[in-house]
Design a protein around this motif. Structure first.
Motif, short mmCIF file in Angstrom:
data_model
loop_
_atom_site.label_atom_id
_atom_site.label_comp_id
_atom_site.label_asym_id
_atom_site.label_seq_id
_atom_site.Cartn_x
_atom_site.Cartn_y
_atom_site.Cartn_z
N ALA A 138 10.05 13.23 16.31
CA ALA A 138 11.34 12.87 16.90
C ALA A 138 11.81 13.95 17.88
O ALA A 138 12.83 13.79 18.53
N GLY A 139 11.06 15.06 17.95
CA GLY A 139 11.42 16.12 18.89
C GLY A 139 12.64 16.93 18.46
O GLY A 139 13.38 17.43 19.30
N VAL A 140 12.87 17.04 17.14
CA VAL A 140 14.06 17.75 16.69
C VAL A 140 13.76 18.98 15.83
O VAL A 140 14.66 19.58 15.26
N LEU A 141 12.49 19.35 15.78
CA LEU A 141 12.10 20.45 14.90
C LEU A 141 12.89 21.73 15.22
O LEU A 141 13.46 22.37 14.34
N GLU A 142 12.92 22.07 16.51
CA GLU A 142 13.64 23.30 16.88
C GLU A 142 15.12 23.17 16.65
O GLU A 142 15.79 24.12 16.26
N LEU A 143 15.64 21.97 16.93
CA LEU A 143 17.08 21.76 16.75
C LEU A 143 17.45 21.92 15.28
O LEU A 143 18.47 22.53 14.95
N VAL A 144 16.60 21.39 14.40
CA VAL A 144 16.84 21.53 12.97
C VAL A 144 16.78 23.01 12.59
O VAL A 144 17.64 23.53 11.87
N ALA A 145 15.76 23.70 13.12
CA ALA A 145 15.61 25.13 12.80
C ALA A 145 16.84 25.92 13.27
O ALA A 145 17.37 26.76 12.53
N GLU A 146 17.33 25.60 14.46
CA GLU A 146 18.51 26.31 14.97
C GLU A 146 19.76 25.97 14.17
O GLU A 146 20.64 26.82 13.98
N THR A 147 19.83 24.73 13.68
CA THR A 147 20.98 24.33 12.87
C THR A 147 20.97 25.08 11.54
O THR A 147 22.01 25.51 11.04
N ILE A 148 19.77 25.25 10.99
CA ILE A 148 19.64 26.03 9.75
C ILE A 148 20.02 27.49 10.02
O ILE A 148 20.77 28.11 9.26
N ASP A 149 19.53 28.02 11.14
CA ASP A 149 19.88 29.40 11.52
C ASP A 149 21.39 29.58 11.66
O ASP A 149 21.93 30.65 11.42
N VAL B 69 19.21 11.46 16.31
CA VAL B 69 18.05 10.87 17.00
C VAL B 69 18.38 9.45 17.45
O VAL B 69 18.08 9.03 18.56
N GLY B 70 19.06 8.71 16.56
CA GLY B 70 19.46 7.34 16.90
C GLY B 70 20.45 7.32 18.06
O GLY B 70 20.35 6.50 18.97
N VAL B 71 21.40 8.26 18.02
CA VAL B 71 22.39 8.35 19.11
C VAL B 71 21.67 8.65 20.44
O VAL B 71 21.96 8.04 21.47
N ALA B 72 20.69 9.56 20.38
CA ALA B 72 19.95 9.93 21.59
C ALA B 72 19.15 8.74 22.12
O ALA B 72 19.14 8.46 23.31
N GLY C 120 17.60 16.89 22.31
CA GLY C 120 18.03 18.20 22.79
C GLY C 120 18.93 18.14 24.01
O GLY C 120 19.56 19.12 24.37
N ASP C 121 18.97 16.98 24.68
CA ASP C 121 19.81 16.84 25.86
C ASP C 121 21.20 16.33 25.53
O ASP C 121 22.05 16.19 26.41
N LEU C 122 21.45 16.02 24.27
CA LEU C 122 22.79 15.57 23.88
C LEU C 122 23.76 16.74 24.01
O LEU C 122 23.39 17.90 23.82
N ALA C 123 25.02 16.40 24.31
CA ALA C 123 26.02 17.46 24.49
C ALA C 123 26.59 17.93 23.16
O ALA C 123 27.79 18.08 23.01
#
Ligand SMILES: [Zn+2]
Length: 504
Positions: free
Chosen positions: A347-358, A375-378, A386-389
């Motif tokens: 889904a292309g959210v691995l880094e986003l999840v990692a940053e959210t955990i950080d 992901v659904g919203v995107a 990652g391009d969502l605001a």
């Protein structure tokens, strides 16, 4: 009306080929000292060498060679002991020399592979090996801007402008061998490969790998052959696909289009095609039936490249940990199962999840917010997550407010929606600002009691049923309370309070 992807692939085997161009992140161009910085005024980063003026002589950028060898090594390639640049001769306005310095029959890196993880039909994670044919170094062309037409393409334009800032920026081309045996997972494998490649290049710090700025772009080759056929079908090449999502969509569309044509008895034309982001379709570019003769010959102004084995060994020993390894460590540290990891990567959210955990969110919450909602919203907005605001730090703040009871799940999603729609400034503090601006808060106990009394008074029949022991009648009462509080009440608490009130 096109046939469905799945149906086409029940009858045909897809063969893919991916050619990825990566702009290297060197400070200067491949054969001159001009800056490579993105976004400068047109034609402000040029000199006699990259403009191809008579008498100018190129000198190879050593850093670009290092980077290319590092990429080759990370892709398990053999590094040539001796190779040369070649001139690829053709005329195009964005190429001032009328030839491009590239590599032809003597690429710097050959015969490698990249393993990518994909999920099979049962959801189990499997490794698929994509073989790499070659990695070579060349110079980028300039950019042409067609003005006056509706589409920005040359058709219908009144005039064209050329910017040579990009001309001569080092470009690495990574070419796969034909990728067969993917079956229904063709589109998934294509996306997984480009994702893995992007992460690997980012880890090497050889490029900023920004697909939307064109520093990573992909040509997607697709052909179909009847199952068990001995020969590949005719392929098309969809050029310059510039997002991960588009790579997947381009494969899906070409499978559907070619399958429909083949079933109708129509021949596939070998050609380049353009991908259209808005519709997810491709359209015909120029026909490639007559292969162009580029009259390649060894570049006479440059010395051959002969990377010493010690140098190569040194570069090999400096390679960072591959992304697959870092992912495994990340999964273990956060208690994610392989399939969780796979889903987040897909889904292309691995880094986003990692940053959210950080940013302080519990791992499961971080995963739930991105995979289960954003992901659904995107997708609905036709964007990459990652391009969502909305930033990982903001997601972490929302998760914390949800956790301490300041927001119900429903309110939390409303807050997320508001951020996605451009409210807030990206900071976690602006989450609180958005909440107070809208007056969103979980209903207080007094407000709740008043709403309960009103609901009971408004539906005496349902209240009587509950008093008689029929808990199924709670539904409409809970609904009325939620409506009265604008969804700000915690449904579980409402249910408890209603039972309390109606039990005595
Ligand atoms: Zn220059």
């Amino acid at each position: 009306m096109l046939e469905a992807y799945e149906q086409v692939l029940d009858r045909y085997d897809p063969v893919l080929g991916l050619e990825t161009h990566v702009e290297l992140g060197t400070r200067t161009k491949l054969f001159c000292g001009c800056s490579t910085a993105f976004g400068a005024a047109p034609n402000s980063q040029v000199c006699p060498v990259c403009l191809g003026l008579p008498g100018s002589l190129p000198v190879t950028n050593e850093r670009a060679i290092d980077y290319t060898i590092q990429i080759g090594l990370a892709l398990n390639c053999r590094i040539a002991e001796w190779c040369r640049f070649a001139r690829k001769n053709y005329f195009y306005p964005d190429m001032p020399k009328n030839y491009q310095v590239s590599q032809y029959d003597e690429p710097l890196c050959i015969d490698g592979y990249l393993d990518v993880d994909v999920a099979d039909e049962s959801g189990a994670v499997e490794t698929f090996r994509v073989e790499i044919e070659r990695v070579h170094l060349e110079e980028d062309t300039g950019k042409t801007l067609h003005v006056g037409g509706a589409t920005g393409r040359i058709h219908g334009a009144t005039h064209s402008l050329v910017d040579y800032n990009r001309a001569g920026i080092p470009l690495v081309e990574i070419v796969t061998k034909p990728i067969a045996g993917t079956g229904q997972r063709a589109a998934q494998v294509a996306r997984a490969y480009v994702t893995e490649l992007r992460d690997l290049l980012r880890g090497l710090e050889v490029s900023d790998v920004r697909m939307e700025q064109g520093s990573l772009r992909c040509d997607v080759n697709v052909s179909l052959m009847p199952k068990q056929a001995a020969e590949f079908g005719t392929r098309t090449e969809t050029k310059n696909v510039n997002s991960l999502r588009s790579v997947e969509r381009a494969v899906r569309f070409e499978v559907e289009r070619q399958g429909s044509l083949l079933d109708a008895g129509t021949r596939i034309v070998q050609e380049t095609r353009h991908f259209h982001e808005d519709t997810g379709t491709t359209s015909s570019g120029r026909s490639k039936e007559e292969a162009q003769d580029y009259r390649y010959f060894p570049e006479p102004d440059l010395v051959p490249l002969a990377p010493g084995r010690e140098w190569v060994a040194e570069l090999q020993s400096s390679l960072p940990e591959p992304p697959s390894m870092s992912r495994r460590r990340f999964a273990e540290a956060n208690g994610f199962a392989p399939i969780d990891l796979q889903q987040m990567a897909n889904a292309g959210v691995l880094e986003l999840v990692a940053e959210t955990i950080d940013a302080g969110a519990p791992a499961a919450k971080a995963r739930g917010w991105w995979l289960g909602y954003l992901v659904g919203v995107a997708n609905e907005a036709g964007k990459e997550p990652g391009d969502l605001a909305i930033t990982p730090a903001q997601v972490a703040r929302i998760a914390a407010l949800e956790d301490d009871g300041s927001l119900t799940n429903k309110l939390a999603r409303q807050v997320a929606d508001a951020l996605v729609n451009g409210e807030g400034d990206g900071s976690p503090a602006s989450v609180d600002g958005v909440i107070s601006a809208h007056g969103w808060k979980v209903a207080g106990e007094d407000e709740l009691i008043a709403a309960l009394d009103a609901a009971i008074a408004g539906d005496a029949a349902a209240a009587d049923k509950v008093r008689g022991g029929n808990q199924g009648a709670l539904g409409p009462l809970i609904g009325a309370v939620m409506k009265a509080t604008g969804g700000s009440a915690d449904a579980k608490r409402v249910r408890e309070l209603l039972l309390e009130r109606l039990s005595g």
